[in-house]
Design a protein around this motif. Sequence first.
Motif, mmCIF file in Angstrom:
data_model
loop_
_atom_site.group_PDB
_atom_site.id
_atom_site.type_symbol
_atom_site.label_atom_id
_atom_site.label_comp_id
_atom_site.label_asym_id
_atom_site.label_seq_id
_atom_site.Cartn_x
_atom_site.Cartn_y
_atom_site.Cartn_z
ATOM 1 N N THR A 72 0.134 11.606 2.188
ATOM 2 C CA THR A 72 -0.585 12.646 2.923
ATOM 3 C C THR A 72 -0.045 12.843 4.335
ATOM 4 O O THR A 72 -0.503 13.729 5.051
ATOM 5 C CB THR A 72 -2.088 12.312 3.016
ATOM 6 O OG1 THR A 72 -2.247 11.028 3.639
ATOM 7 C CG2 THR A 72 -2.730 12.292 1.636
ATOM 8 N N ALA A 73 0.913 12.026 4.739
ATOM 9 C CA ALA A 73 1.490 12.123 6.082
ATOM 10 C C ALA A 73 2.945 11.676 6.017
ATOM 11 O O ALA A 73 3.349 10.947 5.104
ATOM 12 C CB ALA A 73 0.711 11.244 7.064
ATOM 13 N N ASN A 74 3.733 12.105 6.991
ATOM 14 C CA ASN A 74 5.161 11.806 6.961
ATOM 15 C C ASN A 74 5.476 10.324 7.059
ATOM 16 O O ASN A 74 6.543 9.891 6.599
ATOM 17 C CB ASN A 74 5.883 12.579 8.066
ATOM 18 C CG ASN A 74 6.051 14.052 7.727
ATOM 19 O OD1 ASN A 74 6.397 14.399 6.598
ATOM 20 N ND2 ASN A 74 5.793 14.924 8.692
ATOM 21 N N GLU A 75 4.553 9.534 7.603
ATOM 22 C CA GLU A 75 4.814 8.091 7.647
ATOM 23 C C GLU A 75 4.742 7.463 6.256
ATOM 24 O O GLU A 75 5.137 6.305 6.078
ATOM 25 C CB GLU A 75 3.846 7.389 8.591
ATOM 26 C CG GLU A 75 2.391 7.663 8.346
ATOM 27 C CD GLU A 75 1.858 8.752 9.267
ATOM 28 O OE1 GLU A 75 0.672 8.665 9.653
ATOM 29 O OE2 GLU A 75 2.624 9.692 9.603
ATOM 30 N N HIS A 76 4.278 8.194 5.279
ATOM 31 C CA HIS A 76 4.261 7.710 3.899
ATOM 32 C C HIS A 76 5.567 8.018 3.166
ATOM 33 O O HIS A 76 5.793 7.475 2.076
ATOM 34 C CB HIS A 76 3.115 8.352 3.117
ATOM 35 C CG HIS A 76 1.761 8.077 3.682
ATOM 36 N ND1 HIS A 76 0.693 8.961 3.550
ATOM 37 C CD2 HIS A 76 1.268 7.023 4.387
ATOM 38 C CE1 HIS A 76 -0.375 8.457 4.141
ATOM 39 N NE2 HIS A 76 -0.054 7.301 4.660
ATOM 40 N N ASN A 77 6.400 8.878 3.704
ATOM 41 C CA ASN A 77 7.601 9.324 3.004
ATOM 42 C C ASN A 77 8.461 8.154 2.553
ATOM 43 O O ASN A 77 8.567 7.142 3.247
ATOM 44 C CB ASN A 77 8.446 10.236 3.907
ATOM 45 C CG ASN A 77 7.743 11.534 4.237
ATOM 46 O OD1 ASN A 77 6.747 11.894 3.620
ATOM 47 N ND2 ASN A 77 8.271 12.247 5.217
ATOM 48 N N ALA A 78 9.111 8.316 1.394
ATOM 49 C CA ALA A 78 10.001 7.278 0.859
ATOM 50 C C ALA A 78 11.444 7.603 1.226
ATOM 51 O O ALA A 78 12.004 8.595 0.755
ATOM 52 C CB ALA A 78 9.844 7.188 -0.656
ATOM 53 N N SER A 90 0.838 -1.205 0.000
ATOM 54 C CA SER A 90 0.000 0.000 0.000
ATOM 55 C C SER A 90 0.870 1.252 0.000
ATOM 56 O O SER A 90 0.518 2.271 -0.616
ATOM 57 C CB SER A 90 -0.946 0.000 1.202
ATOM 58 O OG SER A 90 -0.226 0.081 2.423
ATOM 59 N N GLN A 91 2.025 1.175 0.662
ATOM 60 C CA GLN A 91 2.959 2.307 0.645
ATOM 61 C C GLN A 91 3.617 2.455 -0.727
ATOM 62 O O GLN A 91 3.798 3.573 -1.222
ATOM 63 C CB GLN A 91 4.031 2.104 1.718
ATOM 64 C CG GLN A 91 3.516 2.136 3.149
ATOM 65 C CD GLN A 91 3.375 3.560 3.660
ATOM 66 O OE1 GLN A 91 2.717 4.397 3.045
ATOM 67 N NE2 GLN A 91 3.985 3.836 4.794
#
Length: 532
Positions: free
Chosen positions: A260-266, A218-219
């Motif tokens: 949409t949030a920093n936990e999604h950052n690559a 999902s990420q």
Amino acid sequence: MKNYKYTFINIKACTLVALLLMMNACTKDFESFNTDTNSISDEQLKVDFNNIGAFFPSIQNAFTTNNMIPMDIGEFLTGGAFAGYFMFPNPGANNTNYSMLEGWAGYGMFGVGYNAIMSPVNEIKRRGAEASAPDFWAVALILKVYGMHKVTDIYGPVPYTKFGQGGTTVPYDSQQEIYNTFFSELDVASKALQDYIVKFPGAKPFSKFDNIYAGDYSQWLRFANSLRLRLAMQIVKVAPDIAKAQAEKAVDPLNGGVFTANEHNAFVKGGSNALYIASQIWGDIRGNAALISCMNGYSDPRLSKYYDPSTIVPGEYVGIRTGSNIQARGDMLKFSNVAAASFVQATPTELMTAAEVYFLRAEGALRGWNMGGTSVKELYEEGISTSLTQWGVGGDAPGYINNDIRKPANYTDPLLPAQNAPAVSDLSVKWDEAATNEQKLERIIIQKWISDFPDGTCAWSTFRRTGYPRLFPVAVNNSGGEISTAIQIRRMNYPGSEYVTNAAEVAKGVTLLGGPDNGGTRLWWDIAGPNF
């Protein structure tokens, strides 16, 4: 391009070592593997997708110093300088004063793109991943598009669609064809990941090969969509209808969503951070006057997270102007360095962030596109607060966002007053609904530029596309008239090795470029004129 073959032999050798270690770790038959490396058969390697999965860490490590010459080092010495993030502290001819030396032109970017990204992805394809593991193939395509969009955005036309088809030379593609292929490849990747997520919810077969998202598809899907949005915005002036369609497809929640949030950052985890190596170990990086002066003027709370205070003016943040007339390395090392506390050896390497996505959406909304139902102002402010939170100063967001007094500062060179420069923008941070669209875009891009740090190629591409942020012109221009001081550098020259090993095809590439092979020629998406 014959050198690509030779380097890939080393990649395959390293991969075999990785496979041996991995197989040893998960089997009781340690001694037999330790004594007979030839016992690993093709069928054994297919267990848990080891035959294709073991290539992925090396692809991801193209962006860290686990790779001999990581792509990021090339970015610091090219896009990072041209975007106003970094400067080279050594005297003499180099990229930053537009001397365009061959050693710099090919360093890190072109070679790594083909040796450490295209070649292993091609091997993954050769081993049948498209059919046997479409989810793995999806990740390979995302990494391929991510790495190679930077290569084409630095050089222009490059070999892409026909790479790996055999022969001693590889044809160049136009940048338009490359971008169209990027979108098609992201279509394939997104469809495969969506199908897999529906069919096997929660499954993570890719986890042991994944240094970015630990196998969370999902990420990866969000990353694919966010990357699509970046690419769409890059072509907005040359192909506005395609840009709008691709951008709206990217943000459509039915397609998996964007960051949409920093936990999604690559971020690539593991290895040595390339910026740490370049700044702290080699001492070949110092802060650039453009970004530091802007952040000084705004009293930006991220400044101490990006750079350390100088010793040339003790306690103050002072950068080096791009293309400065440098007399002595020792003097320049006293200027602000990259923040030692933020960039240590183990710092993960940034690929893309939620803050950037908010600013891309803000620009899209400014253009009247459907970017998620929120206003331009809300997306702009969310981008700022997300970036400040990413850097640990989120509590300062309200005051920073609402500041309508502070503006970018003038630059004062403590060594050479002739290199002083007035501030190039008079915009505050606070959103102004009454401003023109160009002023609104400039405000968005200034904050995007600050938040994109240290991704120099991304920021340089945005500058070339929009003209924002306004940057101090190069102090010394050694291009002999090939590159305009006012317009600034537009691309890098092709590596000289291409003229030796791929001469006929690079000549065709220059024809596709539409101008001479120098830093003054604009790329396909780099259209002069207003943004609206």
